[in-house]
Design a protein around this motif. Structure first.
Motif, PDB file in Angstrom:
ATOM      1  N   SER A  18       0.850  -1.188   0.000  1.00  0.00           N
ATOM      2  CA  SER A  18       0.000   0.000   0.000  1.00  0.00           C
ATOM      3  C   SER A  18       0.887   1.240   0.000  1.00  0.00           C
ATOM      4  CB  SER A  18      -0.888  -0.001   1.248  1.00  0.00           C
ATOM      5  OG  SER A  18      -0.093   0.174   2.417  1.00  0.00           O
ATOM      6  N   GLU A  20       1.016   3.386   2.228  1.00  0.00           N
ATOM      7  CA  GLU A  20       1.568   3.494   3.583  1.00  0.00           C
ATOM      8  C   GLU A  20       2.802   2.605   3.746  1.00  0.00           C
ATOM      9  OE1 GLU A  20       0.286   2.751   8.265  1.00  0.00           O
ATOM     10  OE2 GLU A  20      -1.164   2.455   6.648  1.00  0.00           O
ATOM     11  N   ASP A 229       0.891   7.577   3.785  1.00  0.00           N
ATOM     12  CA  ASP A 229       0.273   7.331   2.482  1.00  0.00           C
ATOM     13  C   ASP A 229       0.797   8.304   1.438  1.00  0.00           C
ATOM     14  OD1 ASP A 229      -1.195   5.226   3.370  1.00  0.00           O
ATOM     15  OD2 ASP A 229      -3.022   6.354   3.711  1.00  0.00           O
ATOM     16  N   GLU A 306      -4.360   3.771  -5.893  1.00  0.00           N
ATOM     17  CA  GLU A 306      -3.898   4.690  -4.838  1.00  0.00           C
ATOM     18  C   GLU A 306      -2.614   5.415  -5.222  1.00  0.00           C
ATOM     19  OE1 GLU A 306      -3.998   0.845  -2.772  1.00  0.00           O
ATOM     20  OE2 GLU A 306      -5.093   1.294  -4.618  1.00  0.00           O
TER      21      GLU A 306
END
Length: 483
Positions: A18, A20, A229, A306
């Motif tokens: 991700s 993050e 993020d 993302e």
């Protein structure tokens, strides 16, 4: 090859990690890089200096073994410090002590990587390029395989990347140490150690400032921006932006840093400098536009949604690296007159400006603000270095022509923002935009040197005639009956 592997891993990282996780890796690497500068003392920089200072093989071996002992011992101290202080460091960098375990484990790579770097320096000093490439390739293959195994197969995310890095470092360090120590022996010279530390110590300050200007944005972005993020998304965009220096800047200056002193002896030196500057700018602009207009499509193909926002960061980061490459070209007057102190002053000014940019722009614009701060910092150094250098050796570089190229590139990038959303249609439209940009760059007045434009037009006409003759010959052969 190392750059290639890092980009091969991007589709894996951006699919199985991700933002993050990616941001966590970026900050962990930042902490270790800082520790390597602080504790490693950049001893490798001094090895060549003292290795070639003598023709005695025993003395040369003493330089290598002493350097190995120093970097191993100093980085072992760094590991102890990082393990003991992992909690407070994690809280300061990440805002939580949750990454302390990962930082403690990751810190052990400092010892092995520093020893590997020193042995690879020894191979270079020995003029053993194929052995150097061989060991490097083995490490790349091992690390790539372990990355895929731990991240994809075992689904270990950040821990998987840490474990693959640690294991691959151990695997490659052991045979490298055996190869080196079997030739140099084990001995330590305090005299050589002091000499190497004295030589390298001043470089630490410059290295730390450069480190801050390159990686400080990640920390400020975590604190004042959108957290880990946003750090992950920004780091991905920065990696694409850094391609500009990898493709154009590094190869160019690898030659130019010696060639420019030979040109300075020529009667038409300033004219040559101006032409080379325009050609460097054309190459930078060409690659910058190519990456900028295709990066959105590439991100949509290779990563999870993302990460797609990273595309807007890429051209801004590349603008900063255009300024940095221009600084490396325009500092000739300072180098010819040994005014390197002015270069250090420009770096300090840049650090101040980039800090102001971090504090003002990141809270307002997040990752885009961090990229703008980077461009601001590198741009301020360019202005200072150019003004100081021109007073000592006025090259009168054609800044207006260079600016015209940048504006043309900005126009091409702006048009690409209007491309349709479907991937195939977007790639087709962006390809037409890129072709039009290349044609305008070559044919448009007020940019490339006149003689270069004529040479390119002549080459293009010759290629067109050759291609036409080839088509005619093939069509004629197809028309003849087969006996």
């Amino acid at each position: 090859m190392r750059r290639m592997v890092s980009f091969i891993m991007l589709p894996i990282y951006t699919r199985y990690l991700s933002p993050e996780h990616y941001g966590t890796l970026e900050l962990l690497s930042m902490v270790l890089d800082f520790a390597a500068i602080l504790f490693g003392l950049r001893i490798a920089e001094a090895v060549f200096r003292f290795y070639y200072d003598t023709e005695d093989p025993d003395q040369q071996n003493s330089v290598i073994s002493t350097a190995l002992a120093m970097v191993g011992g100093l980085n072992a101290i760094a590991v102890v410090v990082l393990v003991i202080a992992a909690g407070p460091i994690s809280a300061a960098v990440f805002g939580t002590s949750g990454a302390s375990r990962q930082l403690a484990i990751f810190s052990f790579t400092l010892v092995f990587q520093s020893l590997t770097e020193m042995v690879m320096t020894y191979l270079r000093a020995q003029q053993r390029p194929w052995l150097y490439v061989g060991f490097s390739t083995i490490k790349l293959v091992v690390q790539l395989s372990l990355n895929i195994y731990f991240v994809v197969g075992r689904q270990m995310a950040v821990d998987g990347v840490i474990m693959s890095s640690l294991i691959s470092s151990v695997v490659i360090t052991i045979p490298l140490l055996w190869y080196t120590l079997s030739r140099t022996g084990l001995h330590f010279s305090m005299e050589k150690a002091r000499a190497m530390v004295g030589f390298s110590a001043p470089l630490i300050i410059t290295s730390m400032i450069s480190f801050y200007m390159t990686f400080g944005d990640r920390y400020f972005l975590r604190v004042f921006g959108g957290g880990l993020d946003e750090v992950g998304v920004y780091a991905l965009g920065y990696r694409f932006g850094f391609l500009l220096s990898f493709i154009v800047g590094d190869p160019f200056f690898g030659i130019w840093n010696s060639e420019k002193y030979l040109v300075a002896k020529q009667p038409d030196a300033r004219e040559r400098y101006r032409d080379v500057f325009l050609m460097l700018t054309a190459a930078l602009t060409l690659v910058m536009v190519g990456i900028s207009i295709y990066v959105h499509d590439v991100l949509r193909l290779m990563s999870n949604p993302e990460f797609w926002g990273a595309y807007i960061i890429v051209p801004i980061v590349m603008l900063g690296y255009v300024f940095q490459n221009w600084s490396g070209f325009s500092n000739l007057g300072l180098l010819l007159h040994s005014k390197t102190g002015d270069i250090a002053t420009g770096t300090a000014i840049s650090a101040v400006m980039i800090t102001i940019g971090y504090l003002v722009l990141i809270p307002a614009f997040g990752g885009v603000g961090a990229a703008l701060a980077t461009a601001l910092g590198f741009g301020s150094r360019l202005v200072w270095i150019t003004l100081r250098s021109e007073k000592l050796y006025p090259m009168k570089l054609p800044w207006r022509r260079a600016t015209n190229m940048m504006l043309l590139g900005a126009a091409a990038w702006g048009l690409s923002m209007l491309a349709p959303d479907p991937i195939i249609a977007s790639v087709a439209v962006n390809t037409l935009i890129f072709i039009a940009f290349c044609a305008a760059l070559v044919a448009g007045p007020g940019m490339l040197p006149v003689q270069l434009r004529r040479d390119l037009a002549r080459v293009a006409m010759e290629r067109a005639r050759w291609f036409g003759m080839l088509l005619n010959r093939n069509s004629g052969a197809a028309a003849r009956p087969v006996p």
